[in-house]
Structures are given as structure tokens and as C-alpha cells.
Design a protein around this motif. Sequence first.
Motif, PDB file in Angstrom:
ATOM      1  N   MET A   1       0.840  -1.200   0.000  1.00  9.54           N
ATOM      2  CA  MET A   1       0.000   0.000   0.000  1.00  9.54           C
ATOM      3  C   MET A   1       0.870   1.244   0.000  1.00  9.54           C
ATOM      4  O   MET A   1       1.880   1.302   0.687  1.00  9.54           O
ATOM      5  N   ARG A   2       0.394   2.252  -0.794  1.00  6.36           N
ATOM      6  CA  ARG A   2       1.195   3.463  -0.893  1.00  6.36           C
ATOM      7  C   ARG A   2       0.876   4.395   0.252  1.00  6.36           C
ATOM      8  O   ARG A   2      -0.207   4.417   0.787  1.00  6.36           O
ATOM      9  N   SER A   3       1.854   5.200   0.581  1.00  9.10           N
ATOM     10  CA  SER A   3       1.691   6.221   1.605  1.00  9.10           C
ATOM     11  C   SER A   3       2.287   7.507   1.076  1.00  9.10           C
ATOM     12  O   SER A   3       3.208   7.489   0.261  1.00  9.10           O
ATOM     13  N   ARG A   6       6.111   7.905   0.735  1.00  6.59           N
ATOM     14  CA  ARG A   6       6.908   7.313  -0.328  1.00  6.59           C
ATOM     15  C   ARG A   6       7.203   8.349  -1.401  1.00  6.59           C
ATOM     16  O   ARG A   6       8.100   8.168  -2.208  1.00  6.59           O
ATOM     17  N   GLN A  59       3.836   4.313   9.942  1.00  7.91           N
ATOM     18  CA  GLN A  59       3.572   2.911  10.283  1.00  7.91           C
ATOM     19  C   GLN A  59       2.070   2.639  10.405  1.00  7.91           C
ATOM     20  O   GLN A  59       1.591   1.552  10.063  1.00  7.91           O
ATOM     21  N   THR A  62       0.453   2.271   6.940  1.00  5.24           N
ATOM     22  CA  THR A  62       0.839   1.070   6.178  1.00  5.24           C
ATOM     23  C   THR A  62       0.644  -0.209   6.962  1.00  5.24           C
ATOM     24  O   THR A  62       1.110  -1.271   6.571  1.00  5.24           O
ATOM     25  N   THR A  64      -0.952  -3.524   8.578  1.00  3.32           N
ATOM     26  CA  THR A  64      -1.766  -4.603   7.988  1.00  3.32           C
ATOM     27  C   THR A  64      -3.146  -4.687   8.623  1.00  3.32           C
ATOM     28  O   THR A  64      -4.023  -5.410   8.132  1.00  3.32           O
ATOM     29  N   ARG A  69      -5.083   1.347  10.260  1.00  2.00           N
ATOM     30  CA  ARG A  69      -4.999   2.271   9.143  1.00  2.00           C
ATOM     31  C   ARG A  69      -6.127   3.306   9.211  1.00  2.00           C
ATOM     32  O   ARG A  69      -5.935   4.474   8.912  1.00  2.00           O
ATOM     33  N   ARG A 102      -6.720   5.353  -1.267  1.00  2.00           N
ATOM     34  CA  ARG A 102      -7.314   4.731  -0.084  1.00  2.00           C
ATOM     35  C   ARG A 102      -8.802   4.413  -0.275  1.00  2.00           C
ATOM     36  O   ARG A 102      -9.383   3.652   0.485  1.00  2.00           O
ATOM     37  N   ASP A 105      -9.352   0.871  -0.470  1.00  2.00           N
ATOM     38  CA  ASP A 105      -8.942   0.097   0.690  1.00  2.00           C
ATOM     39  C   ASP A 105     -10.174  -0.504   1.378  1.00  2.00           C
ATOM     40  O   ASP A 105     -11.303  -0.400   0.905  1.00  2.00           O
TER      41      ASP A 105
END
Length: 1041
Positions: A1-3, A6, A59, A62, A64, A69, A102, A105
Motif C-alpha cells: 500500500m502506498r503512503s 513514499r 507505520q 501502512t 496490515t 490504518r 485509499r 482500501d
Amino acid sequence: MRSPRRNRGAMAAESPPPLLLSLVDEFVSGLQDSRSKDAAKGVKEGQFSVLQLVEALGQSLTSTQPHTRARGVQLLSEVLQESYAELTEREVELLLAFYENRLKDHYVITPPVLRGLQALTKSRRLPPGAAVSMLKALFQDVHVQSLMLAERACVYNMLINLMESREDELKGLGADFVFGFVQSMDGERDPRNLLLAFQIARNILLRGYNLGKFTEELFEVTSCYFPIDFSPPPNDPHGITKEELIQALRAVLTGTPKFAEFLLPLIIEKLDSDVQSSKLDALQTLAACVRQYEDKDLVDFLEGLWSSLRREVFQTSSEKIESAALAALTALTSCLSRSVLKSDSEDSLSTFLDLVLKDCKHHLFEPDLKLVWPSAKLLQAACSASYRAGHLITAAVMPPLVEQYNSRTQCSHRRTLLEVEQRFIQSAAASCQSVDQDESLFSAYKDSLCSMVFSALSESNSSLQITAASLLTSLAQQTGLLSDSDIDLAVDHLTRLLLTDEDESVSLAVVECAGALAERHPAAFINKLIPTLKKEMFPDQREASELRSHDAVRQRCLSALAAVSVQASVVQESAPVLLDVLSSAHADPTCFSTDEVVHACLSLQKIAERLRDDEETSRCFHDVVIPRLLSLALQAALQSEGSCGRRSPLVEEAVLSAMVPVISAACSRPQTTFAEQTASRVVSLFLDGDVSFLPDNSLPSRVSLLQQQQQEDENSWRRSQLVCLLMACVCSFPRSVEVPQEERLLSALEELSCSCSHPLSYTSAAKCFAGLLNKKPEGTDLDGWIQRTVKRVSGELDRPSSSCRLQAFSLLIWVAKALLLRYHPSFSALTDKLFSLLHDADLGPMAADGFSLLMSDSTDVLNRGCHADVRIMYRQRFFSENSAKLVQGFNAAPKEKKPNFLKALSNIVNKLPKQVQVSELPALLSLLLEALTCPDEGVQLSTLSCLEPVLVTPPQVLIQQLEALVSRLLALVGSPSMKIRIASIRCVLALSHLPSHEVLPFRARVLRALAPPLDDRKRLVRREAVQARGEWFLLGSPGGR
């Protein structure tokens, strides 16, 4: 997953500070939800940036775990809602990319993502193309109606924000945007969100968005709520009303002619409903939509619409439905009238009106059947829509109506036909005004109409005469329908009816008609009516019995003179005639009775109150009427009784009191030039006896009006009471008019008010003194006069042996009122003096009544019409400052003085606005219960009128006192006064609506007490008793409460 972190290589970002890491950790872990506010505050104050926040959330974003999230995105979104204005365009772009990603998601992350996107839509730095990408992601990845209420609201607010700031980009999406919105709205149920959705739909229609092939879909997704059926829950905190939803939906449905093919069949369908509110909504929506349509949008539905509208008027059971149907018919006809006629197309207006005439016209010629009026209303509604529609309908209807009238012999039938024609004339007047047409639609029929009117006026049937007078009024109000010869003949008929017809209703109709005609045709009344009435009112020789039978004619003549005096030219002729009545009565008291003289003054008052602010009418009153009134009153005051032993009626209090509003109304006009002249003349007359400006001057060169003689003769009261005319003059001027010799005048008024023994004289002097003080500017002069007055009044009132205590009390109460109205701080000293008088053996009851005067509106002085200084909510202020004093005084007073305090309290509370009574009475309940036992009937009635509104929603303290309240109310049910019996029974009725367990123990007592009033000698009492006893009888019974 992008944040977002990045992509942070494009920008330099420092590591997040420990404080921020701590805030993020506590929020994400769920320990402290308030940390989002701390984080937002830190961003706004510059302690750390949004990028540092994203870094700290790395953190979490991203993780799990979906819920982790979700907490991370929630924190970011809540911070953005507070700090979106500080974002740069690059930051917005990165955040937008993150949020769009997102949306794919887990579903638990969608709500905070939507809140974040909503915050970004409010940013002014939204990059180009961002709106399109955001909506594409939203419509593709989110099923809006599966979201919770708040999240759906987020979506709607996002669309509203983007429509305001990125309208061009949204229009670039074409019909895809409309389709996405339709999918988002489809199935919405919450009224709060519906208001937002209706707003979006209305913007789409009014701002020219491309509907493409989704026109019907947009209509269907909104029209499924029509008609609105919504009842807000009790104590709804959101305050959304059914009417708000109706108006919002109506704005959508009527927003574009493209909806016509879908909306009109729906309206026809809803008009078949049995639910009245649905019918009303459908009719109002029809009236609103056709204002936006063209004839081509309606042509396929005209028959169905007409059938529905006709049914609602012919078979209506509700005035609201009938009025709405008629309004819709007018709007529909108006829409068809706007069509442009072409040689190769059908005239849709003519086609529609043919339907209307076919179903309605034949009913007009059946005046004894019930469908005549529904048919007439439908035709009149269509007639009023436009000049063209009115022309078509009148051409079809008027000739047969005239023929029918001439062929009918029964008065009731002829009256109905006249009423129908009058309604048509009134309807046509509206259509002519809408297009500024000078020529009336009825010009071709004016001879026939005049013939019908004059024929009906010549009949002996009163109802036919009244209807004819009303029709004549309508004819006179349109240009060109009455010629000069018609006006002369109309005046002759009206004059004849005034002088010969004794039916009061006919007289009222004739007087009203004469006033309407005089507005447009004054010359005929100047040359014909006024001379005839004057000759009738001043006969040369009449027997006494003949004069008495002539009284009613004189009354009608006086009323007619007032009614026709609507133009300056008529006033100049009618006012001298009315003044001649006073002059003749003064010269020979047997000519006119006191009542007739008073009626003449009332007619002058009506003329003065209707004065226009023009020079001619103002000059007439200031140069003719006021000097003549003063001259006649002064002559009467100086004249001794005649040889027949009868004195002039102009010295009677009733006549002088009737003169006061005439002078007051004339002097209160904003013509300051004439007002200053009159002020100078009148003040000189009363201070110096200067009679040079008075007409018919056979008076002494100097007369004494305000100066008291050392030894009063038996006729001195006649002169001193004229101070009421001085009061009417100087206390009514606008505040911009300076009263000459004011200091000297105040001194003379104070002396007269404290030393004269005649009630009208000293009361009028006190009023005049108070009126001048009320308008006097703040300063040492005003303070000096107040101190001097308080000292003199206190000196007289503190001496029980003084012969001027009544006069001093009158001056005290009026000066107190003058200062109360303007919130002058010295008022408290006068209030304290008034409270102390409640203990006085002689003046105590008068002091209690004085509080009613303080709280009431005065008709002749100290009111806004006289330009007095009246502040808002002075009653509430007086109550809040003095209610505690009354309670303390009552508690400390001996038993024989307590009624005075109860009466004062009742008089104060009774004059308060009802809302204030409801909020303030609980604190005074014990005193009010005591007041119900006071022997004074005025106190009882005043207290009952205070209690009745409180009993609708009684406070807890009143429920605790039910035993005492019920006992006192039932005791008053048998009062000798009818008003008290009615008021007490109404209060008993209000008690029946209290909680059943509270009032059920009193049921048997109340039923026994309400049995005798069922046989009361007064019908109004019996009616109240039946209603109250019925409600109490149902308490605790099967089917009852």
C-alpha cells in the motif's frame, strides 16, 4: 500500500518531533481522541507541518490491520479539516493522490477518507484536474448509499464545494457527472441529506450542466420524494421542517422545462389523491413550474390538467385547495398567453380557453344553482392571467350575462349576476395592469353595465342595491368605463339613497362607493353631493318631531362627507360644512344634538387622519379647521346660558374630547412650516389671550385661559377646560418643531394642574405638561423641571389636609408616565412616591389604578402617533425593576391595605406581553392566588386573564398549588359579573388539560361546581360551562384521557 511518505522525495521534510509522535501514538491506539485537536492546533501554530504528521503516521498508514490504518487516516483527516487553508498546492496534490488510492482500501477506512477529501475540496490550492480525478475515483470506488448518514453528507458537501470552486471542470465531465450524482443520491432517506442533494440537483439544472441522456434518471431520482410526506420528530434538534423540504424539492422539479413531459403526468396523478396535503403540494408545484415553461411544453397535457383543476374547484372541500387550484389555473393561462402566434400553428391559449368556456360558461346562466360560483371563479382566474385571455373570456361571457340580467325578474338572480360581473371586472383589472393597458376590457360593454347598475340602484331590494354599489365602485376604479354623465347620474343615485334609504347596510355600501368615486371624480361631488347634503342638514324650518326623525339622515350625511373627502379639493368644500354643524349647534343648541356635534368631529378626525402630506390639505386644516374649532370653543366658553336655559354643546366634555383627535391628527403631520405657525398662534392664544388669528372674531381682545382667577366664578371651568385643545396641538407636533415660550408655558400648565378644581381642566393640563416634558431634550432644564415638579407634588400629597391632593396625584401619574416611556433615571423617584401612596387611606385605590395608566397606551398624548419619545419594552423594564418592591410592600402592608398592592400588581402584570407573563408569573403565583380572593371585580378579572395563558403550560410551582387554585376558581364561577364567570370557567377548562393524575382528585368538586352555570341566564356563560364540564367529565372515563 502506498503512503504519502513514499513520495516525499520531492520535498524536504524534517523528522517529526517527539511531541507529535506521542500525539499520534495516543490517538491511533485509541487512548485519547482529543489528541487530534492538539495535532491540528500544532499544525496551525507552525509547531510541525502536515508532512511531518504524515511521516509520524507512516507505520499506522501502512499497517496490515484495517482498524489501525483507519485510525491513522482519521487523525490526518481531522487535522486537515482544521488546517486545509495552510496547505500548498503540492501538498494538496500528494494528499489527494493518497486519499484517492485509499478509496480502494478496506470499507472501514472509507469514512475518514471521505472526511479528508471533503476538507481538500475546501482548499483554494486544489490543482487543475483534481476535481475530475477525485469524482471519478469517488463514483467508481464508493457506493454512497451503503455509507452511514454522516459519510453520505460528506459526499454531498464535496459535490457542493466542487460545484462552487471547480464548476468548469465538472461541466467537462458532461453527463457522467449527472449520472454519478444520480447513483450517489438514489435511495437517500435522511431529510438532512435530502436538503443537500436537492441543492446539488437544483445547481445542476440552473447552472447549465449537460444532462445528456440522463434527464429522466435525474427526474426519477428526485421526483420519487414528491409529494413530501415528512413529520419532524418532537424537539427535533436539527429544526428541519416539512415546508423546507417541499420548497427544496419544488425548486428541483420546476428547475427546467426538460422535466415537463415527466412532471405534468405526475402532477395529474397526484391530484387524484385523497390526501389533502398531496393535492395542495401538487397544485402549488404546477403553478410554480408553468412559470418556467413554454406553451409547447404544456400542449399535450392541457386536457388532463384542466380536468383535474376543474374537479378541485367544482368538488372542493377545502378553501386552501380551491385557492391553490385557481392560482394554478391563472399561472397555466398566463404561460399559454406568452406563446407567439404563428400562421402555421394552433393558438394553444384559444384551445385551452375553449375547454374552460365549454365546461363553465353555461353554468353562469343558472344563478340559482350551486355551480354558478365555482364556474365564475374558474373563468375569473383565467381572465386575470393576461390581457389576451381576459379579452377572449369577456367577449364570450359578457353579452349573454347582460342579456340574462335583463331577462330575469327575481332580485336574487339579478344580484347573483351582478356579483359575477363585478368579479369579472376585478379580474380584468389585474390583467390590464400586468401589461399597462389603458383601455379596459369592458369598454365595449360600459353602456350596458351602467344601465344595469343604475337600474339596480333604483330597485327597492336592499341586497340588490348593495351589490350594485359594489359594482359601481369597481367600474369607477377602471379608466374609461364611466363618462361624465354617468358620474353625475351615479352621484344622484347615491345622494338619493343616502337621504331616503334607512337600511344601515345600504348606507354603508353607498358611503363606501361614494368614497371610491370621489377619489377619481372629485368635481361631481363638489358640485352635486356636498351642496345637496348641506341643504339637507341645515333646513330652514322643521318641526321638532320632524327634526328627531331627521337625525339618522344627518348621521349618514356626516359619514358621507368624511368618506368623499379624499382629495384636497373636496376637503376644502366638505370641512367648512362640518364646521358649520358646530357653529349652528353653538348658535342654537336646539338645531343639533350633542351626539351629532360629536359625529361631525369624528368626521373631521377621519379626514385629518387620511391627510396626505401635501400643501393644500395641510393649509386647509392649519388655516381653517384648527382656528375655527378654537374660535367656536372659545366663544362657547365665554358665553352664558341662553334664554332657553340651554348652554352650547361645545362646552360639553364629550364634544371637546372629540375635537382633540381632530387637532392632534392635523398637527402630527410632518408639514413643519404650518406646524410652526400654528404652534406660535396657539401658544400666544393660551398664554397672552391673543385672538387676532381666530375667524368670526367677536371675542374680547384679551382672554385669560391658563391663568387662574383669585376667586373663580361659576363659569371659569369653561375657559380652563380648553387646555385640552392646547394639549392636542403642542403635544402632537413632530419633535423637530420648537414650541415657543416653552418655559413660560410649562410654568402655567404646572400651576393650572395643581390649583384648578375642574377634573377635565387639571387632567388635561397635567397631560400637556407631561407631553412637553417627554419631548424635552436631556439637560439641566429638564432635570430642573422634574425636581421642581417632584417637590411640589410631594408637598401637596404629604399634606392630608390639602385641597389639591387629587390634582397633585394626576400630575404625578402623568409625569411618571412621560419619564417611564423615555427611560429617564428620575422616574424611580416618582415610582417610589407612587408606591408610598398605596398605603394612603384616600388615594390608595387611585394609586393602584394609576399603575394601569402607566402600563397602558394613551390615545390622546404620549404615544408614537404624537411623536412622543417611547422606548421599546418599557413595560418589561418597569416590571423587572419594580415587581420585587410590590411583593415586599404587600408582605409588609396591614391587612386593609393589601388589596391596593394586589390591584397594582394585577394591573401591571395584565399589561405585559403574554410571553413575559408566562415566564414571570410563577414567582408571583402566591400573590395572584391572593388576588383572586380580593373583593374588587377589576382585580379578579385582571388576575384571571393573567392566569389563563399560564395554565396552558403550567410551571411546577403552579401544580403544587392546585388545591388553592381550584378552590378560588370554583368560588368565582358564581360571581355576579358575567365576565368573571366566563374567565374563571375558561381557567377551569385549562386545568382539565393538566396531567390526569394531578387533576383527577378534583373531578367531582369541579363537576358539582360547573352544574349551576349550565343554567346561567347568559348564553355565553352556558356555552363555556358546557365545554368545560364536558372535558372534566371525560377525565378518567373510558374513551377519555
